[in-house]
Write an enzyme that holds these catalytic residues in place. Structure first.
Site, PDB file in Angstrom:
ATOM      1  N   SER A  36      -2.925  -5.038   0.247  1.00  0.00           N
ATOM      2  CA  SER A  36      -1.687  -4.275   0.193  1.00  0.00           C
ATOM      3  C   SER A  36      -1.804  -3.137  -0.807  1.00  0.00           C
ATOM      4  CB  SER A  36      -0.513  -5.176  -0.200  1.00  0.00           C
ATOM      5  OG  SER A  36      -0.544  -5.488  -1.570  1.00  0.00           O
ATOM      6  N   HIS A  83       6.695  -4.041  -6.796  1.00  0.00           N
ATOM      7  CA  HIS A  83       5.664  -3.871  -5.768  1.00  0.00           C
ATOM      8  C   HIS A  83       5.887  -2.595  -4.966  1.00  0.00           C
ATOM      9  CE1 HIS A  83       3.338  -4.715  -2.057  1.00  0.00           C
ATOM     10  NE2 HIS A  83       2.531  -5.349  -2.888  1.00  0.00           N
ATOM     11  N   ASP A 127       9.086  -1.721   1.673  1.00  0.00           N
ATOM     12  CA  ASP A 127       8.754  -2.656   0.607  1.00  0.00           C
ATOM     13  C   ASP A 127      10.022  -3.061  -0.139  1.00  0.00           C
ATOM     14  OD1 ASP A 127       7.086  -3.909  -1.642  1.00  0.00           O
ATOM     15  OD2 ASP A 127       5.546  -3.037  -0.355  1.00  0.00           O
TER      16      ASP A 127
END
Length: 1065
Positions: free
Chosen positions: A424, A259, A228
Site C-alpha cells: 500500500s 494512513h 483511504d
C-alpha cells in the site's frame, strides 16, 4: 584583507550549515514531531512495526441491489417497490445514503428487509431492471504499533491451547495493505555498511521525478483520487486539495489515523517528504472511519462519484482474495472503462506464491508489488500467478510492475514525515508517478488505462535473478516511461511481450522444464492491452508462423482468445506442444504468433472506421526426447477446489487467522517448493486440468493427488482402476475430514446471510475413499497432529487423518499423535498410540501399479509448512516408479499390521452440504446432488502453420520494442543542473510556492554527499569573486604595495621626513 577574514567563517557556516540542514531534514528523526496514530504516540517510528488486523461482520438484514443502469432515486425506489409488492416482505425500507453522490443517478440501492428475506431476494433478482442482489458488508481494520524488539515470540503452532474464535470466510476482504517499518527494511547483505553512509531520500527524488519538475511538469491538470482515511484541511504539505468528501457515517473529513495522509503525501506532497505531483488536483475520498470501518456501499457510491468528477488516476491501497466479489469487481471494470487509471496494491501475503489480491489481479488495473532500496523483492510482497483461470488454464503475469515499498517516507498525520512499508506504500508511488507522467503528455486523449500500463511495463527495468511472478515487468523507471509516453501512438501490445521457455530465471516456471512429445500442452496466458480504445476485437484469427531455420516446424501451437477486448484488455491463451516428428529430437525451436487487434476509431472524422494494430508474439522453446515413463509425474489439478467461491478451509486447523484455502493448490503456487524439488531430482511434472478420463496413462509413471476437495465422476473411478491395473501408480496425500469438526468451524456467511459449514474438510475424504475402495483402502475421520521421527527425519503431522483400512499384504507405518479432533470439540488433550498414517501397496496383477497413501499434505504445502517431507515424497516415488521399497520404511520399528476397519464406520458426507454449488462434478437434483454428465475432454484446434524461411531474432526480450521506440536514441531535453533543496515550512508561513513558475525544487544527487545547497553555492561564488578581485588588485600594483608591506620599524622616522613622497593607495 579584513573582508577575507570575515568571509571565510561565513563560507564555512554556509557549507557546513547546509550539510547539517540536509542531515537534519532527511535523517534526523528528532527534528520532526513524532506522528500520532489513533492516539498512540510513535516516539521512535524507525524501530516500530505497523501491525494490521482485520475482521468482518455482517450488517443485519441489509442488501445491495444493483441495477442494469443508472436511475434516479425515484425510479430506483419504484423498481424495488414493484418487485417486493408481490412477495411476502412487508417490513422493508430503502436505507438513506447521505453523501455527495446522493444527488446524482445511481446504479445501486441499499435495502433493509426484516421479514421473509430469502423469498424477497429471489423476487428482487427476477426484476428485469435488477442485475444482482448481494449483501451489505462491513469491514473492521485496526493499525497498531508494536515494538519489534520487545514483541513476545509467537507460541508454537502445535501448542495444545485452543481458542474458539473463528473468522469469517472473508477475513482479508478489501483490507489495507500497509505494514510499517523502519526506513531501511530488509536491505540485504552488508546493510550495516550502507546504513553508515546512507541519508534517507524521498522516493520521488530517487526515481528522478525532479528531472521532470525542472522541465515544468508537476502534475498540473491531472485529477488524482485517494481512497483511504481522509486528510486534514490545513495540512502544510499540500497546496492543491481540490475536494475532500466523506463517505462514512462520521461527521468529519479529517484523517484520524494517518494512513490516508501518508498515501496522499507520497502522491502530491510539496514539502519535506516530497510527492511526485504537487500541482495535481487532489481529491480525497474518506471511505474508512477512525475506527477503521467501511461498507461495500460506501465504496460503490464513492466510485460512482469519481466517475462523475472525471477522475484521471485513482489509488486503492486495499485488497482481498475474492476475485468473484460482486458488485465491487463490476464497479472497478466500470471505472476503468470511463478512463480512470486505477493503481492498486498487489498484496502483503508474500513470499508465498498465488497470493495476489483483488482488484490488483485484474487485467485493466495496474497491480503494484514492493521492493526495498537495495532492489530486492520485499518479502511481504505477494507473488503471482493469478488463480482465477485454474484449473483448466494457467495464471497470468502479475504484478504488472514493482517499485519501492519498504521504508518509504511520506507525510505525517499533522506535519513532518514518517516511514512505512507495504504494497500500500508502493501503490501510491506508482500512482504519483502515473499522475506526473499524465501531466507531461500534451494530448491527454492518448492517456488511458491501457496506454499508461503499456508505457510503464515497456519502460520497466528488469531486476536480475527474479522471475516474472515476483517482479512482473520490472522496476518502475519514470524517465523511460516519460520517453515512451511522449512518443506514443495508440496501439495494442502484449504482456508478456514474448514467450521464451529457455530464459531463466525470468520465465520461471516455464523455463524450469523443457517440453517433449506426448506431454500435456504448455499453456501461456498472455494479456492483450488495447491502447486504441476501451473496446476492441481480434481480426480474423491469430496466425502461427514457425521459423524453419530454427526448427519452428517441430512444435504445434493452438490459440484461444477473448471474443471482445473490454475494458482495455483481453486474453490470448497460447498452448504449445511438440510435433510427433520431434519425439526423439533435442534442440531449440522458434516461431511467432501474429495477432491483429481492431478498435472503433474515436475521431469524429473517421466515423465508422477502425484503428488496427498488428502484434507479433515470439515463441522460443527447448525440446528434449520424451522422458521414460518412470520419470513422468502427473499432478491432478482438476480435483482441487479453493476459495472463492465457496468456503474451503485450510488444511492446518491451527491457522485460525488464515482459515481459507485460496492459493490455488497448484505446483507453481503453494506447492512451488515441492515442484522445484521434484525437478531437481530429475522428474518431469505435468498438470492435468481435466477429468481423469482425459489423459493417456501409458505415458506416466505416477499420478499425484494432493489435498483433493472435488468429487469424482463414476467414469473417472472406473478408468483409474484400469490404469493402475495396467501399470500406472498412484500417490495420495490426504487431509482431515470430520463432520463434527466441520460443524464446529461454521461461520455466518456474508453472501447468503446464513450459517455456513465447510462443504469439505481439508480434503474430500469420502470421495477419495470411493476412488480407492476397490483395493480395500480407506481413510478415517480421525484428526491428529504431533511431532515424530520417521526414518531418522523429523516430521510434523498437521491436522491430518489416519488410514482406516488397508490390504493385509501392504506396508503400514504408525506413529503416536495427539487427538486434535477431541481438542477442537471438547478442549481436552489425549495422546493416541499407533495411528496408521502411511501405507504402501503393490497391486496383485502382473504389471500392475503401486499405491501409496499418506494422511497429511501440510509437509509439502508452502502455505503453513513447518517441516518438509520431500524425502518422503522421494521415497514414495522410488516405490511407485521403480518398485523399490525403502528399507527405512519396510523395516521400520513403527511398522504395524494393516488396519481392517472392522467396527469403525468410514467417514460420510456432511448432511446438507452445498458442495454442488461450486463443484464441476455434482449438480442439484431434487435436493440430492448427483454427478453431472461427464464433460468432453478439451480439444485444441492447432493453428495451420505458415512457415517462414528466415532467421529468428536471438534476443526476444530486447527485440521487442513498444511503438518501435529505441530508448537509446531518445534523449531527454536539457534542464537546469542546479537543484535547490526544498526547505521545510516555517510556522505561520504560507503554503504557496516560493519559487516563481511553480516548478518543484530538485532532488539530492544519487551519491549522497555530492550536492551543495544552492545558497551555499552562491555564497561560495561570491567569496571566490572577492578573492579574484583582491588578487587582481595585488598583481596590478606590486611596487606600491611592497614598501608598505616590508617597511621595518626603524625606517618609520625617515618616512615621516619625506612624507610628501609617500604613495597614496
Amino acid at each position: 584583507m579584513a573582508l577575507v577574514h570575515l568571509w571565510l567563517p561565513v563560507l564555512g557556516l554556509l557549507l557546513f550549515g547546509g550539510w547539517a540542514s540536509v542531515g537534519t531534514e532527511e535523517g534526523g528523526a528528532g527534528s520532526i514531531p513524532p506522528p500520532t496514530i489513533a492516539g498512540l504516540h510513535c516516539v521512535n517510528c524507525s524501530h516500530l512495526t505497523l501491525k494490521v488486523e482485520f475482521s468482518t461482520s455482517v450488517v443485519e438484514h441489509e442488501y445491495i441491489v444493483t441495477f442494469n443502469g443508472y436511475f434516479t432515486a425515484r425510479a430506483r425506489g419504484h423498481f424495488i417497490g414493484s418487485a417486493l409488492q408481490s412477495s411476502e416482505a412487508v417490513d422493508w425500507r430503502i436505507v438513506p445514503r447521505d453523501n455527495p453522490a446522493s444527488d446524482y443517478p445511481s446504479d445501486f440501492e441499499v435495502v433493509q428487509i426484516r421479514q421473509a428475506p430469502q423469498q424477497s431476494l429471489l423476487t428482487l433478482q427476477e426484476h428485469p431492471y435488477i442485475k444482482r442482489v448481494t449483501p451489505q458488508r462491513k469491514v473492521f481494520r485496526s493499525l497498531k504499533f508494536t515494538d519489534s524488539a520487545d514483541t513476545a515470540p509467537a507460541p508454537p503452532c502445535n501448542d495444545t491451547r485452543w481458542t474458539q474464535k473463528w473468522q469469517s470466510s472473508r477475513p482479508l476482504r478489501r483490507t489495507s495493505l500497509s505494514l510499517g517499518s523502519g526506513f531501511w527494511h530488509a536491505t540485504g547483505r552488508h546493510s550495516s555498511r550502507r546504513l553508515l553512509r546512507a541519508i534517507p531520500r524521498h522516493v520521488a527524488q530517487i526515481l528522478q521525478a525532479d528531472v521532470l519538475w525542472q522541465m515544468g511538469h508537476t502534475g498540473s491538470g491531472v485529477k488524482v483520487a485517494v481512497f483511504d482515511t481522509g486528510l486534514s484541511e490545513k495540512h502544510p504539505h499540500f497546496k492543491n486539495v481540490k475536494e475532500r468528501t466523506n463517505w462514512t457515517n462520521e461527521k468529519t473529513l479529517d484523517d484520524g489515523l494517518g494512513h490516508g495522509t501518508f498515501v496522499a503525501g507520497v502522491i502530491a506532497s510539496m514539502r519535506e517528504c516530497q510527492g511526485f505531483a504537487p500541482d495535481s488536483e487532489l481529491h480525497i475520498f474518506r471511505v474508512f472511519t477512525n475506527n477503521q470501518v467501511s461498507y461495500t456501499s460506501w465504496f460503490l457510491d464513492a466510485f460512482n462519484y469519481a466517475i462523475l468528477k472525471k477522475i484521471d488516476v485513482l489509488n486503492l491501497s486495499i485488497g482481498g482474495p475474492d476475485f468473484m466479489d460482486h458488485p465491487f469487481v463490476d464497479k472497478v471494470w466500470e471505472l476503468t472503462a470511463n478512463r480512470v487509471i486505477m493503481v492498486s496494491a498487489i498484496g502483503n501475503d508474500g513470499p508465498l506464491y498465488g497470493t495476489l489480491n483483488n482488484p490488483a489481479d485484474q487485467m485493466d488495473v495496474i497491480g503494484v508489488g514492493g521492493i526495498d532500496f537495495e532492489d530486492n523483492i520485499a518479502r511481504f510482497s505477494s507473488r503471482g500467478m493469478t488463480t482465477w483461470e485454474l484449473p483448466g488454464g494457467y495464471g497470468r503475469v502479475k504484478p504488472d510492475i514493482v517499485t519501492y515499498g519498504s521504508g518509504v517516507r511520506g507525510s505525517g498525520m499533522k506535519e513532518g514525515c514518517r516511514s512505512l512499508s507495504g504494497t500500500s506504500v508502493a501503490s501510491p508511488v506508482v500512482a504519483g508517478a502515473v499522475t506526473l507522467l499524465a501531466s507531461t503528455v500534451p494530448n491527454r486523449e492518448l492517456v488511458n488505462p491501457a496506454s499508461m500500463k503499456q508505457a510503464l511495463i515497456a519502460s520497466a527495468r528488469r531486476l536480475p535473478g527474479v522471475n516474472m511472478f515476483e517482479q512482473g515487468h520490472g522496476k518502475l523507471d519514470l524517465l523511460r516511461a516519460y520517453q515512451i509516453l511522449n512518443s506514443y501512438r495508440p496501439q495494442a501490445s502484449l504482456s508478456p511481450s514474448y514467450i521464451d521457455l529457455t530464459e531463466c530465471p525470468y520465465m520461471w516456471p516455464y523455463c524450469s522444464q523443457p517440453i517433449y512429445y506426448g506431454g500435456m500442452p504448455t499453456i501461456v496466458n498472455v494479456t492483450i492491452l488495447n491502447g486504441m480504445g476501451v473496446t476492441g476485437r481480434i481480426v480474423d484469427k491469430p496466425i502461427w508462423q514457425p521459423y524453419l531455420p530454427q526448427n519452428g516446424d517441430h512444435i504445434d501451437v493452438a490459440v484461444s482468445y477473448s471474443p471482445v477486448l473490454w475494458p482495455w484488455a483481453g486474453y490470448l491463451a497460447v498452448s504449445i506442444s511438440v510435433a510427433k516428428k520431434a519425439a526423439s529430437w533435442e534442440g531449440i525451436a522458434q516461431g511467432h504468433v501474429m495477432v491483429t487487434v481492431a478498435s472503433p476509431a474515436e475521431n469524429d472524422s473517421t466515423v465508422g472506421g477502425e484503428l488496427t494494430s498488428t502484434i507479433k508474439l515470439p515463441v522460443k522453446v527447448k525440446i528434449v526426447p520424451t522422458p521414460p515413463r518412470s520419470k513422468r509425474v502427473l499432478w491432478d489439478q482438476y480435483h482441487n477446489l479453493r476459495y472463492p467461491p465457496g468456503y474451503f478451509p485450510r488444511d492446518n486447523l491451527r491457522m485460525k487467522n488464515d482459515p481459507l484455502d485460496w492459493n490455488g493448490d497448484h505446483i507453481h503456487t503453494n506447492f512451488r517448493d515441492m515442484y522445484q524439488h521434484l525437478r531437481s531430482m530429475g522428474y518431469f511434472v505435468e498438470v492435468l486440468g481435466a477429468p481423469l478420463t482425459c489423459f493417456d496413462a501409458s505415458q506416466y509413471g505416477t499420478l499425484l493427488m494432493v489435498d483433493s476437495e472435488e468429487e469424482y465422476f463414476p467414469e473417472e473411478i472406473s478408468k483409474l482402476r484400469r490404469d493402475i491395473d495396467n501399470g500406472l501408480s498412484l500417490i495420495v496425500f490426504s487431509d482431515w475430514y470430520n463432520t463434527s469438526v466441520m460443524r464446529k468451524v461454521k461461520f455466518y456467511d456474508e453472501n447468503t446471510r446464513q450459517w455456513w459449514m465447510p462443504d469439505t474438510g481439508g480434503a474430500n475424504v469420502p470421495a477419495l475413499n470411493d476412488l480407492i475402495s476397490v483395493w480395500g483402502m480407506a481413510f478415517s475421520d480421525g484428526l491428529y497432529e504431533g511431532d515424530f521421527t520417521m526414518a531418522d527425519h523429523d516430521m510434523y503431522y498437521a491436522s491430518g487423518c489416519s488410514i482406516a483400512r488397508f490390504p493385509e499384504d501392504g506396508i503400514v507405518i504408525a506413529q503416536t499423535l495427539k487427538d486434535q479432533g477431541l481438542e477442537v470439540l471438547k478442549q481436552e488433550t489425549a495422546v493416541v498410540d499407533s495411528v496408521p498414517i502411511l501405507g504402501l501397496y503393490q497391486t496383485p496383477l502382473e504389471g500392475g501399479g503401486r499405491i501409496a497413501l499418506y494422511g497429511d499434505s501440510n509437509c509439502i504445502d508452502d502455505s503453513h509448512r513447518q517441516k518438509d517431507c520431500f524425502w518422503l515424497l522421494d521415497a514414495l516415488l522410488q516405490f511407485t516408479a521403480y518398485s523399490m521399497t525403502p528399507p527405512s520404511l519396510s523395516h521400520s520399528k513403527n511398522r504395524v499390521a494393516p488396519p481392517t476397519g472392522a467396527g469403525h464406520p468410514l467417514p460420510v458426507r456432511l448432511e446438507g452440504n452445498h458442495l454442488y454449488r461450486y463443484s464441476k462434478v455434482l449438480e442439484a437434483y431434487l435436493g440430492d446432488p448427483k454427478p453431472r454428465p461427464l464433460p468432453a475432454c478439451p480439444h485444441l484446434s492447432w493453428a495451420k502453420p505458415l512457415p517462414l524461411n528466415e532467421t529468428a531474432p536471438s534476443n526476444l526480450w530486447k527485440h521487442q520494442k513498444l511503438l518501435s521506440v529505441d530508448l537509446d536514441k531518445v534523449a531527454l531535453p536539457n534542464f537546469r543542473a542546479d537543484r535547490p533543496q526544498v526547505r521545510p515550512l516555517s510556522p505561520g508561513e504560507s503554503g504557496a510556492w516560493d519559487i516563481p513558475g511553480g516548478i518543484m525544487p530538485g532532488r539530492y544527487n544519487q551519491d549522497v554527499g555530492q550536492t551543495i545547497p544552492v545558497f551555499a553555492f552562491l555564497g561560495a561564488m561570491v567569496v571566490l569573486a572577492f578573492f579574484v578581485v583582491q588578487l587582481t588588485k595585488v598583481k596590478s600594483k606590486p611596487k606600491r604595495r611592497k614598501p608598505r608591506v616590508k617597511r621595518p620599524l626603524f625606517l618609520q622616522q625617515p618616512q615621516q621626513t619625506h612624507a610628501g613622497k609617500t604613495p597614496t593607495v
